[in-house]
Design a protein around this motif. Structure first.
Motif, PDB file in Angstrom:
ATOM      1  N   PRO A  78       2.412   4.064 -10.405  1.00 13.39           N
ATOM      2  CA  PRO A  78       4.138   4.471  -9.779  1.00 13.39           C
ATOM      3  C   PRO A  78       4.803   3.299  -9.092  1.00 13.39           C
ATOM      4  O   PRO A  78       5.098   3.339  -8.669  1.00 13.39           O
ATOM      5  N   ASP A  79       3.665   4.548  -8.029  1.00 17.74           N
ATOM      6  CA  ASP A  79       4.837   4.079  -6.076  1.00 17.74           C
ATOM      7  C   ASP A  79       4.895   2.617  -6.236  1.00 17.74           C
ATOM      8  O   ASP A  79       5.932   2.108  -5.532  1.00 17.74           O
ATOM      9  N   GLN A  80       3.047   1.680  -6.701  1.00 19.84           N
ATOM     10  CA  GLN A  80       3.653   0.640  -6.357  1.00 19.84           C
ATOM     11  C   GLN A  80       4.683  -0.599  -7.228  1.00 19.84           C
ATOM     12  O   GLN A  80       5.189  -1.234  -6.234  1.00 19.84           O
ATOM     13  N   VAL A  81       5.028   0.535  -8.413  1.00 16.00           N
ATOM     14  CA  VAL A  81       6.345  -0.930  -9.141  1.00 16.00           C
ATOM     15  C   VAL A  81       7.576  -0.541  -7.920  1.00 16.00           C
ATOM     16  O   VAL A  81       7.795  -2.096  -8.697  1.00 16.00           O
ATOM     17  N   ASP A  82       7.673   0.249  -7.262  1.00 19.07           N
ATOM     18  CA  ASP A  82       9.000  -0.363  -6.447  1.00 19.07           C
ATOM     19  C   ASP A  82       8.847  -1.093  -5.299  1.00 19.07           C
ATOM     20  O   ASP A  82       9.905  -1.524  -4.797  1.00 19.07           O
ATOM     21  N   THR A  83       7.778  -1.132  -5.241  1.00 21.59           N
ATOM     22  CA  THR A  83       7.266  -2.016  -3.698  1.00 21.59           C
ATOM     23  C   THR A  83       6.768  -3.550  -3.647  1.00 21.59           C
ATOM     24  O   THR A  83       7.071  -4.337  -2.960  1.00 21.59           O
ATOM     25  N   ILE A  84       6.270  -4.083  -5.093  1.00 20.35           N
ATOM     26  CA  ILE A  84       5.337  -4.536  -5.149  1.00 20.35           C
ATOM     27  C   ILE A  84       6.575  -5.625  -5.967  1.00 20.35           C
ATOM     28  O   ILE A  84       7.326  -5.824  -7.315  1.00 20.35           O
ATOM     29  N   THR A  85       6.617  -6.901  -5.115  1.00 18.13           N
ATOM     30  CA  THR A  85       7.936  -7.670  -5.359  1.00 18.13           C
ATOM     31  C   THR A  85       7.872  -8.647  -6.556  1.00 18.13           C
ATOM     32  O   THR A  85       9.227  -9.424  -7.257  1.00 18.13           O
ATOM     33  N   TRP A  86       6.322  -8.779  -6.937  1.00 12.51           N
ATOM     34  CA  TRP A  86       6.307 -10.133  -7.777  1.00 12.51           C
ATOM     35  C   TRP A  86       5.884  -9.762  -9.072  1.00 12.51           C
ATOM     36  O   TRP A  86       5.447 -10.556 -10.134  1.00 12.51           O
ATOM     37  N   LEU A  87       6.053  -8.098  -9.469  1.00 15.35           N
ATOM     38  CA  LEU A  87       6.665  -8.016 -11.014  1.00 15.35           C
ATOM     39  C   LEU A  87       7.220  -8.352 -11.623  1.00 15.35           C
ATOM     40  O   LEU A  87       8.175  -8.743 -11.457  1.00 15.35           O
ATOM     41  N   PRO A  88       6.889  -9.627 -12.813  1.00 11.29           N
ATOM     42  CA  PRO A  88       8.218 -10.023 -13.561  1.00 11.29           C
ATOM     43  C   PRO A  88       9.206  -8.812 -14.041  1.00 11.29           C
ATOM     44  O   PRO A  88       8.327  -7.680 -14.497  1.00 11.29           O
ATOM     45  N   PRO A  89      10.240  -9.996 -14.326  1.00  6.99           N
ATOM     46  CA  PRO A  89      11.365  -9.118 -14.899  1.00  6.99           C
ATOM     47  C   PRO A  89      11.402  -8.202 -16.060  1.00  6.99           C
ATOM     48  O   PRO A  89      11.549  -6.983 -16.227  1.00  6.99           O
ATOM     49  N   THR A  90       9.679  -8.801 -16.571  1.00  8.64           N
ATOM     50  CA  THR A  90      10.108  -8.295 -18.585  1.00  8.64           C
ATOM     51  C   THR A  90       9.138  -7.514 -18.509  1.00  8.64           C
ATOM     52  O   THR A  90       8.708  -6.844 -19.209  1.00  8.64           O
TER      53      THR A  90
END
Length: 150
Positions: A78-90
């Protein structure tokens, strides 16, 4: 009166393991190699799949042991969801973190794991394996994926 689905009622931190795992839509895009510009942080997407990605199911062939086999594989938290810039917008994780709803094709909404592929959002049939490929050749495999502009 129907209760809210868990992804609308809970934060990522509040989800149990099964709920967390079910947020993955199975697109396979997080399992692609990406290039990052050191100066700008801009991410360039490739169609080069991790050697563990099954190109048809868009799932990891050895999910439980993936980080032992591929040391730079990131176990999303959960913490990484805010910091990882490459998660697709979808990405379901990103959408929930942003307070947005899941797309119609997400298996939790549609009830069918095939809809992510039918909607054309997944990498199914559109990747090459990283096995035997030189990092210097990655730039030859740059692509744009659906939803990047979202």
């Amino acid at each position: 009166m129907d209760p809210k689905p868990f992804w609308k009622a809970k934060t990522l931190d509040q989800m149990n393991a099964a709920e967390w795992e079910s947020l993955c839509d199975g697109c396979g895009r997080c399992c692609l190699n990406k290039l990052e510009d050191w100066d700008t942080g801009e991410i360039a997407w490739t169609n080069i799949a991790c050697r563990l990605l099954d190109g048809h199911s868009c799932r990891c062939k050895d999910y439980d042991n993936r980080q032992a086999t591929v040391p730079d594989c990131i176990g999303l938290t959960p913490d990484q969801v805010d910091t990882i810039t490459w998660l697709p917008p979808t990405c379901g994780y990103r959408l929930v973190r942003e307070g947005r709803d899941l797309y119609w094709w997400h298996p939790l909404v549609s009830g069918d794991p095939e809809t992510v592929h039918q909607a054309g959002v997944s990498v199914r049939g559109r990747t090459v394996s990283e096995e035997g490929m030189l990092v210097d050749d990655f730039e030859d495999y740059l692509v744009e994926w659906p939803g990047e502009e979202a």
